[in-house]
Design a protein around this motif. Structure first.
Motif, PDB file in Angstrom:
ATOM      1  N   ASP A  33       0.863  -1.182   0.000  1.00  0.00           N
ATOM      2  CA  ASP A  33       0.000   0.000   0.000  1.00  0.00           C
ATOM      3  C   ASP A  33       0.896   1.228   0.000  1.00  0.00           C
ATOM      4  N   CYS A  34       1.125   1.777  -1.188  1.00  0.00           N
ATOM      5  CA  CYS A  34       2.027   2.913  -1.344  1.00  0.00           C
ATOM      6  C   CYS A  34       1.315   4.258  -1.295  1.00  0.00           C
ATOM      7  N   ASP A  35       0.035   4.260  -0.993  1.00  0.00           N
ATOM      8  CA  ASP A  35      -0.672   5.517  -0.735  1.00  0.00           C
ATOM      9  C   ASP A  35      -0.441   5.863   0.728  1.00  0.00           C
ATOM     10  N   VAL A  36       0.789   6.289   1.033  1.00  0.00           N
ATOM     11  CA  VAL A  36       1.202   6.435   2.430  1.00  0.00           C
ATOM     12  C   VAL A  36       0.475   7.566   3.132  1.00  0.00           C
ATOM     13  N   ASP A  37      -0.106   8.486   2.380  1.00  0.00           N
ATOM     14  CA  ASP A  37      -0.837   9.599   2.979  1.00  0.00           C
ATOM     15  C   ASP A  37      -2.202   9.153   3.502  1.00  0.00           C
ATOM     16  N   ALA A  38      -2.765   8.105   2.903  1.00  0.00           N
ATOM     17  CA  ALA A  38      -4.075   7.599   3.324  1.00  0.00           C
ATOM     18  C   ALA A  38      -4.117   6.100   3.038  1.00  0.00           C
ATOM     19  N   LEU A  43      -7.633  -1.218   6.308  1.00  0.00           N
ATOM     20  CA  LEU A  43      -9.014  -1.154   6.776  1.00  0.00           C
ATOM     21  C   LEU A  43      -9.822  -2.352   6.293  1.00  0.00           C
ATOM     22  N   ILE A  44      -9.444  -2.880   5.118  1.00  0.00           N
ATOM     23  CA  ILE A  44     -10.160  -4.018   4.544  1.00  0.00           C
ATOM     24  C   ILE A  44      -9.561  -5.341   4.999  1.00  0.00           C
ATOM     25  N   LEU A  45      -8.239  -5.388   5.066  1.00  0.00           N
ATOM     26  CA  LEU A  45      -7.562  -6.670   5.263  1.00  0.00           C
ATOM     27  C   LEU A  45      -7.124  -6.929   6.696  1.00  0.00           C
ATOM     28  N   LYS A  46      -7.227  -5.933   7.573  1.00  0.00           N
ATOM     29  CA  LYS A  46      -6.959  -6.107   9.009  1.00  0.00           C
ATOM     30  C   LYS A  46      -5.663  -6.893   9.244  1.00  0.00           C
ATOM     31  N   PRO A  47      -4.532  -6.313   8.890  1.00  0.00           N
ATOM     32  CA  PRO A  47      -3.267  -7.054   8.976  1.00  0.00           C
ATOM     33  C   PRO A  47      -2.776  -7.263  10.399  1.00  0.00           C
ATOM     34  N   GLN A  48      -2.002  -8.321  10.567  1.00  0.00           N
ATOM     35  CA  GLN A  48      -1.298  -8.589  11.818  1.00  0.00           C
ATOM     36  C   GLN A  48       0.131  -8.070  11.650  1.00  0.00           C
ATOM     37  N   VAL A  49       0.505  -7.085  12.443  1.00  0.00           N
ATOM     38  CA  VAL A  49       1.799  -6.419  12.275  1.00  0.00           C
ATOM     39  C   VAL A  49       2.936  -7.347  12.690  1.00  0.00           C
ATOM     40  N   LEU A  50       3.949  -7.434  11.821  1.00  0.00           N
ATOM     41  CA  LEU A  50       5.149  -8.207  12.119  1.00  0.00           C
ATOM     42  C   LEU A  50       6.283  -7.311  12.598  1.00  0.00           C
ATOM     43  N   LYS A  51       6.435  -6.152  11.919  1.00  0.00           N
ATOM     44  CA  LYS A  51       7.587  -5.304  12.226  1.00  0.00           C
ATOM     45  C   LYS A  51       7.327  -3.905  11.705  1.00  0.00           C
ATOM     46  N   THR A  52       7.842  -2.899  12.390  1.00  0.00           N
ATOM     47  CA  THR A  52       7.784  -1.520  11.914  1.00  0.00           C
ATOM     48  C   THR A  52       9.202  -0.956  11.831  1.00  0.00           C
ATOM     49  N   GLN A 118       6.425   5.505   9.581  1.00  0.00           N
ATOM     50  CA  GLN A 118       6.902   4.140   9.768  1.00  0.00           C
ATOM     51  C   GLN A 118       6.421   3.259   8.621  1.00  0.00           C
ATOM     52  N   ALA A 119       7.313   2.405   8.155  1.00  0.00           N
ATOM     53  CA  ALA A 119       6.932   1.353   7.214  1.00  0.00           C
ATOM     54  C   ALA A 119       6.590   0.114   8.031  1.00  0.00           C
ATOM     55  N   VAL A 120       5.488  -0.537   7.673  1.00  0.00           N
ATOM     56  CA  VAL A 120       4.962  -1.654   8.457  1.00  0.00           C
ATOM     57  C   VAL A 120       4.949  -2.921   7.605  1.00  0.00           C
ATOM     58  N   SER A 121       5.554  -3.980   8.121  1.00  0.00           N
ATOM     59  CA  SER A 121       5.466  -5.304   7.499  1.00  0.00           C
ATOM     60  C   SER A 121       4.428  -6.106   8.267  1.00  0.00           C
ATOM     61  N   SER A 122       3.519  -6.750   7.538  1.00  0.00           N
ATOM     62  CA  SER A 122       2.413  -7.426   8.214  1.00  0.00           C
ATOM     63  C   SER A 122       1.956  -8.647   7.415  1.00  0.00           C
ATOM     64  N   ILE A 123       1.014  -9.367   7.997  1.00  0.00           N
ATOM     65  CA  ILE A 123       0.411 -10.536   7.361  1.00  0.00           C
ATOM     66  C   ILE A 123      -1.101 -10.333   7.327  1.00  0.00           C
ATOM     67  N   THR A 124      -1.704 -10.598   6.175  1.00  0.00           N
ATOM     68  CA  THR A 124      -3.152 -10.530   6.030  1.00  0.00           C
ATOM     69  C   THR A 124      -3.685 -11.926   5.721  1.00  0.00           C
ATOM     70  N   ARG A 125      -4.991 -12.046   5.608  1.00  0.00           N
ATOM     71  CA  ARG A 125      -5.587 -13.349   5.287  1.00  0.00           C
ATOM     72  C   ARG A 125      -5.266 -13.791   3.860  1.00  0.00           C
ATOM     73  N   PHE A 126      -4.750 -12.869   3.037  1.00  0.00           N
ATOM     74  CA  PHE A 126      -4.371 -13.216   1.672  1.00  0.00           C
ATOM     75  C   PHE A 126      -2.869 -13.249   1.467  1.00  0.00           C
ATOM     76  N   GLY A 127      -2.109 -13.026   2.534  1.00  0.00           N
ATOM     77  CA  GLY A 127      -0.661 -13.067   2.411  1.00  0.00           C
ATOM     78  C   GLY A 127       0.010 -11.845   3.006  1.00  0.00           C
ATOM     79  N   PRO A 128       1.308 -11.670   2.726  1.00  0.00           N
ATOM     80  CA  PRO A 128       2.071 -10.570   3.330  1.00  0.00           C
ATOM     81  C   PRO A 128       1.663  -9.218   2.763  1.00  0.00           C
ATOM     82  N   MET A 129       1.904  -8.172   3.560  1.00  0.00           N
ATOM     83  CA  MET A 129       1.604  -6.815   3.117  1.00  0.00           C
ATOM     84  C   MET A 129       2.583  -5.836   3.744  1.00  0.00           C
ATOM     85  N   ALA A 130       2.954  -4.831   2.976  1.00  0.00           N
ATOM     86  CA  ALA A 130       3.736  -3.709   3.477  1.00  0.00           C
ATOM     87  C   ALA A 130       2.905  -2.444   3.303  1.00  0.00           C
ATOM     88  N   HIS A 131       2.843  -1.643   4.345  1.00  0.00           N
ATOM     89  CA  HIS A 131       2.149  -0.360   4.246  1.00  0.00           C
ATOM     90  C   HIS A 131       2.858   0.638   5.141  1.00  0.00           C
TER      91      HIS A 131
END
Length: 314
Positions: A33-38, A43-52, A118-131
């Motif tokens: 998710d590179c729309d870092v301003d918003a 909000l849709i995928l409710k990620p589990q944060v791994l690291k910031t 902060q850049a956030v590495s996380s896991i969603t129900r569909f796989g990894p995500m960075a936002h």
């Protein structure tokens, strides 16, 4: 590893809706998710944060009150009014230009690192995500977008993913350039309005400059079919494949309120319109997969591989 960026010349065209839907269809992708301003994908995928990880933005002026004599020269020379009456720095006014460090006769002012987000590495129900989480009052810098993309690639390597799906920021500025540079394909979304066509032209000029293969999609095409036909004509002229025409549908809002993708929502809603909309998205994804699996050449996007001097004027 392939990278697909989804962008639009303006906000609200449906980038996040499609990125989330594609994540539920891809099966082996990392989301960025590179729309870092918003940042809306969380909000849709409710990620589990791994690291910031902190991102350092513009440096911030700092005044050492033990050295400061209160002469006021720094306040006089600061064109942004960031030096307060008590000779402290307003962090939301300081632009890090360093004029005050040069002007101060006592060498009491220096520039200090400033965390912009902060850049956030996380896991969603569909796989990894960075936002990302952008700090209050900070700019949506390309530097933070670059960090998000770096984290996405790291996640792809860690989890053996073959695709990075990039939910890009709106517009054509620095954050968008950071989001699309080095990608294999860009999907540009547009809407059938005067501003939608204008912004589509600007976005395609940008991808042409960077010589990135580009495809297009019209969202809410049935709101103004005449303008939609103008967009189609422009895409033909520019050599940009128009892969889909998405109708206006409440499913996008309803699915988001349920914290689901449109694919998930259509599967259980029982609504015929929702199912039809989801099927169009499935077909769009199938077309994109074909292009991602090809070796891109001039036949895919002839003008995007040209001189980079396209001029799509009104």
């Amino acid at each position: 590893m392939r990278q697909l960026a989804i962008i639009s010349g303006k906000g609200g065209c449906g980038k996040t809706t499609l990125t989330a839907a594609f994540s539920s269809l891809s099966g082996n992708a990392v989301l960025a998710d590179c729309d870092v301003d918003a940042s809306d994908l969380p909000l849709i995928l409710k990620p589990q944060v791994l690291k910031t990880e902190d991102c350092l933005g513009l440096e911030l002026a700092s005044i050492d009150l033990n050295l400061c004599t209160g002469c006021g020269i720094c306040r006089e020379t600061c064109r942004f009014g960031a030096v307060l009456e008590n000779f402290t720095i307003n962090p939301y006014g300081c632009e890090g230009c360093a004029v005050c460090t040069v002007a101060c006769p006592e060498n009491a002012v220096s520039l200090m690192p400033r965390v912009s987000g902060q850049a956030v590495s996380s896991i969603t129900r569909f796989g990894p995500m960075a936002h990302a989480k952008l700090g209050t009052g900070e700019e949506a810098s390309g530097k933070l977008v670059n960090l998000v993309r770096k984290k996405a690639v790291e996640l792809a390597d860690r989890y053996s993913c073959k695709l990075v799906l990039i939910d890009g920021p709106p517009g054509t500025g620095c954050p968008v350039m950071a989001a699309i540079t080095g990608t294999d394909l860009v999907l540009v979304l547009s809407e059938p309005t005067v501003s939608g066509l204008h912004d589509l032209k600007r976005a395609i000029e940008l991808t042409a400059y960077f010589k990135i293969p580009t495809v297009a999609c019209i969202n809410k095409y049935d709101l103004n079919e005449k303008k939609g036909l103008e967009i189609e004509a422009f895409c033909r002229e520019a050599g940009i494949p128009l892969l889909a025409r998405l109708p206006y549908a409440d499913i996008t809002t309803e699915a988001m309120m349920m914290e689901e993708t449109v694919i998930e929502y259509a599967a259980h809603s029982g609504d015929t319109g929702a199912v039809e909309f989801a099927n169009i998205v499935r077909n769009l994804w199938a077309e994109i997969e074909i292009r991602l699996s090809e070796t891109f050449n001039n036949e895919i996007c002839p003008k995007a591989s040209g001189s980079g001097n396209l001029n799509f004027s009104e």
